[in-house]
Write a protein that holds these residues in place. Structure first.
Motif, PDB file in Angstrom:
ATOM      1  N   ALA A  29       0.870  -1.224  -0.020  1.00  0.00           N
ATOM      2  CA  ALA A  29       0.116   0.077  -0.102  1.00  0.00           C
ATOM      3  C   ALA A  29       0.996   0.984   0.031  1.00  0.00           C
ATOM      4  N   ARG A  56       0.670 -10.009   7.479  1.00  0.00           N
ATOM      5  CA  ARG A  56       0.824  -8.642   7.380  1.00  0.00           C
ATOM      6  C   ARG A  56       2.214  -8.392   7.537  1.00  0.00           C
ATOM      7  N   ARG A  74       3.991   1.739   2.705  1.00  0.00           N
ATOM      8  CA  ARG A  74       3.245   2.032   4.071  1.00  0.00           C
ATOM      9  C   ARG A  74       3.529   0.662   4.832  1.00  0.00           C
ATOM     10  N   GLY A  75       3.206  -0.492   4.130  1.00  0.00           N
ATOM     11  CA  GLY A  75       3.162  -1.810   4.757  1.00  0.00           C
ATOM     12  C   GLY A  75       2.440  -2.515   3.521  1.00  0.00           C
ATOM     13  N   THR A 110       5.198  -4.980   8.055  1.00  0.00           N
ATOM     14  CA  THR A 110       5.526  -3.546   8.284  1.00  0.00           C
ATOM     15  C   THR A 110       6.115  -3.034   6.687  1.00  0.00           C
ATOM     16  N   SER A 111       6.294  -1.567   6.731  1.00  0.00           N
ATOM     17  CA  SER A 111       6.955  -1.148   5.759  1.00  0.00           C
ATOM     18  C   SER A 111       8.476  -1.580   5.599  1.00  0.00           C
ATOM     19  N   HIS A 126      -3.423   1.666   2.745  1.00  0.00           N
ATOM     20  CA  HIS A 126      -2.974   1.067   3.675  1.00  0.00           C
ATOM     21  C   HIS A 126      -4.291   0.384   4.522  1.00  0.00           C
TER      22      HIS A 126
END
Ligand code: GLY
Length: 400
Positions: free
Chosen positions: A110, A135, A153-154, A137-138, A116
């Motif tokens: 995203a 999931r 963003r992630g 993280t960036s 995101h």
């Protein structure tokens, strides 16, 4: 649904056992599977492998591309994805041609806060459905794919979503089919031939290589309509309620090529960039496929400047290094789409006619399972339970 094979009695079969209309990956895989089961198969297409299959990127991504209210389709997609590795190995063995199957995984990322949030919703939905998706993280995204822009963003990593090269796949299916004596007629089908309420063949408009004496008509014991976006047009002469509702959805797609260095991406990347969706499918030879638009434009296949601009902007937003790549190609083609986005596979309700179409965004993914289902219907006598929800009957055709 049929309780016995839709193949009619031998006295009707004045041509091959089966005529497959359409040599995209769906038609070719059906032809190959039927020939493996001992049937005499003819395939008619003006340019095998050159329509939607030529444009397709070949993402095999049922989890990354899951959509709300398409749970039945998800089941079929997952089953076909599960069959892909064996299908690829068998086909490569049968054809001596690599298909570029890569178990590379897919990372969905995203770009801005809105993207995101949307990706978070997608991840919740994936988990609710019991799908495997992680999931990230960036920073974790950039560990998986170091070429990603710092703005990401992630993301969501899906280990089980892979890829194949559809152009190689078509070449392999052609070769494997030829080795089993499948005959190819380079013609464009104008219409189906109906006699006493049954489909008995097709009229070939470009009759250059149609059999002498047939005046452009190819007769067969059974016709399989796998003509992609053109399927409804070809079936226009069928009785009311039996024409599969398949419409074209235009996709424009780019091919870039890395000129030097290690591959820019390790696996597929799907991105949401300020609400706009784009995917990047990297091959081991340095090609990166960037796709794709979704346009309701009828049969128009014009390449537009705006589509190229948007795809390049979004791809560059994810992976800035792509700006250095060679621009190789832009292709516009037509996905075959049904009202519920799922394919129509099975008996058409008209004697002698089976339909395999409307695969929309999932044609390459659904190739193994579609071919298996049709082969089982034709030679085994009934549609396996897995295929029943995708009967043409759901749109009003009274499949027998
Ligand atoms: N499966 C991706 C597309 O149709 O663009």
């Amino acid at each position: 649904m049929p309780t016995s094979s839709p193949l009619p009695p031998a006295d009707r079969a004045t041509g091959p056992d089966v005529l497959v209309i359409g040599a995209g990956v769906i038609g070719l895989a059906i032809a190959w599977r039927l020939a493996q089961r001992g049937l005499a198969v003819t395939v008619v297409d003006p340019a095998p492998g050159r329509a939607a299959s030529w444009a397709a990127a070949g993402m095999l991504a049922p989890v990354t591309e899951v959509h709300y209210q398409e749970e039945a389709l998800l089941g079929l997609n997952l089953e076909s994805a599960r069959r892909w590795a064996d299908f690829a190995a068998e086909l490569e063995g049968a054809s001596g041609t690599p298909v570029g199957y890569r178990a590379c995984g897919t990372l969905a990322v995203a770009a801005d806060a809105g993207d995101h949030a949307w990706l978070g919703e997608l991840h919740r939905f994936q988990l609710e459905l019991g799908l495997r998706a992680e999931r990230l993280t960036s920073r974790e995204c950039r560990q998986v794919e170091p070429a990603l822009a710092p703005r990401i963003r992630g993301g969501v990593r899906v280990e089980g979503d892979h890829q194949v090269d559809p152009r190689r796949l078509s070449a392999a299916l052609l070769e494997a089919s030829r080795r089993l004596r499948v005959r190819f007629v380079a013609g464009r089908v104008e219409s189906l031939v109906m006699e006493a309420g049954s489909c008995v063949g097709a009229v070939i408009a470009t009759a250059g290589s149609a059999p002498a004496g047939d005046s452009g008509t190819l007769r067969a014991g059974l016709v399989v309509l796998a003509a992609g976006a053109w399927s409804s047009e070809l079936a226009a002469g069928l009785p009311a309620g039996h024409v599969p509702p398949i419409r074209p959805v235009k996709g424009q797609i780019l091919r870039l090529r890395q000129r030097e260095g290690a591959p820019v991406l390790n696996g597929n990347v799907r991105g949401l960039v300020e609400g706009s969706s784009v995917y990047l499918v990297p091959r081991v030879d340095g090609e990166v496929v960037v796709g794709a638009t979704m346009e309701e434009q009828g049969f128009d296949t014009t390449v537009t400047a705006g589509a190229v601009l948007n795809l390049l902007r979004d791809a560059y937003g994810l992976v800035p290094e792509l700006a250095e790549f060679e621009f190789v190609e832009v292709t516009a083609s037509l996905r075959p789409c049904t009202p519920d986005n799922a394919p129509v596979i099975g008996a058409s309700g008209v004697d002698g006619l089976v339909v395999a179409g409307g695969h929309h965004r999932n044609g390459v993914l659904l190739t193994p399972v579609t071919a298996d289902l049709v082969a089982e219907l034709v030679t085994g006598g009934s549609m396996p339970a897995l295929g029943e929800p995708f009967s043409p009957a759901r749109f009003g055709a009274l499949a027998r």
